[in-house]
Scaffold this active site. Structure first.
Site, PDB file in Angstrom:
ATOM      1  N   GLU A 160      -6.794  -7.754  -0.614  1.00 26.24           N
ATOM      2  CA  GLU A 160      -7.242  -7.683   0.780  1.00 26.24           C
ATOM      3  C   GLU A 160      -8.738  -7.420   0.768  1.00 26.24           C
ATOM      4  O   GLU A 160      -9.183  -6.273   0.723  1.00 26.24           O
ATOM      5  CB  GLU A 160      -6.534  -6.560   1.555  1.00 26.24           C
ATOM      6  CG  GLU A 160      -5.068  -6.802   1.851  1.00 26.24           C
ATOM      7  CD  GLU A 160      -4.478  -5.736   2.784  1.00 26.24           C
ATOM      8  OE1 GLU A 160      -5.243  -4.893   3.308  1.00 26.24           O
ATOM      9  OE2 GLU A 160      -3.252  -5.753   2.987  1.00 26.24           O
ATOM     10  N   GLU A 188       0.829  -1.212   0.000  1.00 28.77           N
ATOM     11  CA  GLU A 188       0.000   0.000   0.000  1.00 28.77           C
ATOM     12  C   GLU A 188       0.865   1.265   0.000  1.00 28.77           C
ATOM     13  O   GLU A 188       0.609   2.206   0.748  1.00 28.77           O
ATOM     14  CB  GLU A 188      -0.958  -0.002   1.207  1.00 28.77           C
ATOM     15  CG  GLU A 188      -2.006  -1.098   1.114  1.00 28.77           C
ATOM     16  CD  GLU A 188      -3.006  -1.078   2.272  1.00 28.77           C
ATOM     17  OE1 GLU A 188      -2.636  -0.612   3.368  1.00 28.77           O
ATOM     18  OE2 GLU A 188      -4.129  -1.542   2.081  1.00 28.77           O
TER      19      GLU A 188
END
Length: 659
Positions: free
Chosen positions: A262, A182
């Site tokens: 995710e 991320e």
């Protein structure tokens, strides 16, 4: 999201040429918008499990339950700071044996999506980055700062050679490897850093391995987190519009498989906030929507586990927010590894798209309510104490003489090398203390007959400071909370502040998270000076048998302020998982048989119990309990062992122990 539905139906393998099977390969197919495994179209359904949050003795149980849920893969983080404890000092033994964990996944028939960082977030202390990086105070983390890159490269040269033989292409089961994590959510947006990592991963793992990135679906996140040569995937939860979310992936990857790396099955808990939960129906519905599109999905988390010891991190979202010890995550497998309603709802969805393994789901692990354990002398049962005699603290083998030691009385044991002298306070990092606790000691410079303000500048108490004057507890100073107390005393009186690191920020901050007294304390605005600083090696002492092998200096009645309480208990010949509750206790740390089970904080909640894996317990000899209570134990210090967890303050009130 042009072309979102194009070419997403996986072609029948019957239509592929029936030539000799290709060499083992796992690749992207930009024509058919899918993965190809050994040449055949492939889509994975995966779940996240973190070996660092699960005792090694439970790995097989958890992985088998994941396999029996219908998963084809597991997604695994490697926390750098869990393995490189000091620069060049590595630990891959016992619970840290990542190679044994990976070999177990292969044995059970699971593929692996590996996420070796170097930054992982994961709500883990400092996002997996070692605290010793901050020994260089001006280091710029997650950037092309040469000092940071040198440490990263050194680590990758140790870790990735362990990974390479386990890659799918080399006969192993690792099908893909994520680079960073991320990164688009981090302020630096340093493409040179991502390019450097890409070069290092390619050099150490080879040209064939599939490397990818994961980011949120916002344009800015995907702009800074993606790089040519790394396949871009996204993450989003069941509350998102699936078409819009995958549309964001399509803007950066117009072709190739749709991937949610995710998909959130639940959420983490912060101390002082409500316990998070997500309905099984909502999670199952979102999963089915993605699978209908032909997407590959990883569920984060499938099994959350526990932040033992000091490993829980913190987020910065307008303020500092500590993550709880439990990482249950409201996941399909509970913190203790038990199948939930959510797991069976997910399994039903998976069965619509691929056959499930034959056989029953392994059952929940056995739990035991060992009952009340006294850390003090008692002559009667607590109110409502259950029937079997050994449940009761008045039973002979649970009746213990109070072993109590004021923390300030045992500094010689906890800091054998003695204090560091400094005119002004030094951070944990400056004295090379990574985790846990440090005592800062000075003296009042003058008589203070009228209450004076002992205060700290904003953000300089990192993270909690327990204040004692002449060994009397005065109160607690807290980051983003109370930063001043009123004190009175005489010139020369000893002022001690015990500083606790409650977890370095893993997500949301743009600056390094130094711990300890980051700024100076002042008395009515006059800075205090001439400090003695004691870095405490509490875990080392406890692992060497203290305090059970030594008589505490004090065995007086417990009082407010930081102190150790010890006791023992015996089980009825079993070592089953259990949950320990802290009726009337405030905040602190718990060890059983030298194992650090993590932080308890029932006064703030929502978590009221700590998970105790059966592997920590002795079935046939006494179990040593050590509690470091930081603010004040109840008058009669009991612990209560239950067979189920309490995650929410409203679920159960503290049971009253006898006065």
């Amino acid at each position: 999201a042009a072309g979102l539905g194009d070419g997403l139906q996986l072609p029948s393998t019957a239509l592929l040429p029936q030539a000799s099977p290709p060499a083992r390969s796992f690749q992207l197919d930009y024509e058919e918008d899918c993965f190809r495994k050994d040449g055949a179209p492939f889509r994975y359904i995966s779940g996240s499990i973190h070996y660092a949050r699960v005792p090694r003795s439970a790995w097989r149980d958890r992985l088998l339950k994941m396999y029996m849920s219908g998963l084809s893969a597991v997604q695994v983080y490697v926390p750098w700071n869990y393995h490189e404890l000091l620069p060049g000092v590595y630990d891959f033994a016992g619970d840290r044996d990542v190679e044994a964990f990976l070999d177990l996944t292969a044995e059970l028939g699971l593929l692996v999506i590996l996420r070796p960082g170097p930054y992982i977030c994961a709500e883990w202390e400092m996002g997996g980055l070692p605290a010793w990086l901050l020994w260089k105070p001006d280091i710029v983390l997650r950037s092309s700062d040469p000092a940071y890159l040198a440490a990263v490269d050194s680590w990758l040269h140790v870790l990735l050679p362990k990974i390479k033989p386990r890659l799918y292409q080399h006969g192993g089961n690792i099908i893909s490897v994520q680079v960073e994590n991320e990164y688009g959510s981090y302020y630096a947006c340093d493409y040179d850093y991502l390019r450097h990592l890409l070069g290092s991963f390619r050099a150490l793992l080879g040209s064939e391995v599939l490397l990818f990135t994961t980011d949120g679906t916002r344009t800015e996140e995907l702009r800074c987190g993606t790089l040519q040569g790394l396949y871009a995937t996204v993450d989003f939860g069941p509350g998102s519009n699936v078409t819009e979310a995958f549309g964001a992936q399509r803007r950066v990857e117009p072709k190739g498989p749709l991937v949610n790396s995710e998909y959130y099955t639940g959420w983490l808990d912060y101390w002082g906030e409500a316990h998070a939960s997500t309905s099984a129906a909502q999670v199952a519905r979102g999963l089915e929507d993605m699978l209908r599109l032909g997407a590959s999905v990883n569920m984060y988390m499938f099994h959350g586990g526990t932040n033992f010891a000091y490993w829980s991190g913190a987020d910065f979202k307008d303020r500092y927010k500590e993550v709880t010890t439990s990482y249950d995550y409201d996941a399909p497998l509970s913190e203790a590894g038990d199948p939930t309603e959510k797991l069976f709802a997910i399994r039903t969805v998976i069965s619509k798209f691929q056959p499930l393994p034959v056989g029953p789901m392994p059952p929940a692990t056995p739990k035991y309510a060992y009952g009340w354990v006294s850390l003090g002398k008692v002559s009667a049962c607590p109110e409502g104490c259950a029937a079997p005699a050994w449940h009761c603290p008045a039973a002979p083998h649970l009746s213990l003489s109070l072993q109590y030691a004021d923390l300030l009385d045992v500094l010689d044991v906890l800091c054998p090398s003695g204090p560091i002298q400094s005119q002004f306070p030094l951070t944990f990092e400056a004295i090379k203390q990574a985790y846990g606790f440090v005592v800062y000691r000075t003296q009042l410079p003058r008589d203070v007959l009228d209450p004076a303000t002992l205060g700290a500048p904003p953000q300089s108490i990192c993270d909690r400071g327990y204040v004692m004057l002449q060994q009397e507890y005065q109160g607690t100073l807290e980051r983003d909370g109370q930063t001043m107390l009123h004190v009175t005393g005489r010139a020369g009186d000893t002022l001690d502040v015990l500083l606790e690191n409650t977890g370095r920020i893993s997500f949301g901050a743009n600056t390094s998270d130094f711990k300890g007294l980051v700024g100076n304390l002042s008395l009515d605005s006059s800075p205090l000076s001439n400090w003695l600083i004691y870095p405490l090696a509490i875990d080392t002492a406890i692992q060497q048998g203290w305090p059970h092998t030594a008589l505490p200096k004090s065995n007086s009645r417990g009082r407010a302020g930081p102190a150790f309480y010890t006791g023992t208990f015996e089980t009825p010949g079993i070592a089953w998982d259990t949950f320990v509750k802290f009726p009337g206790w405030s905040k602190g740390q718990l060890w059983i048989n030298g194992f650090n089970l993590g932080r308890y904080w029932p006064r703030r909640g929502p978590q009221q119990t700590l998970f105790v894996p059966g592997s920590v317990l002795h079935a046939s000899r006494p179990n040593n309990i050590t509690v470091l209570e930081l603010e004040g134990a109840p008058p009669a210090p009991f612990l209560l062992f239950l067979d189920q967890p309490l995650f929410n303050r409203t679920l159960g009130h503290s049971v009253a122990a006898p006065e």
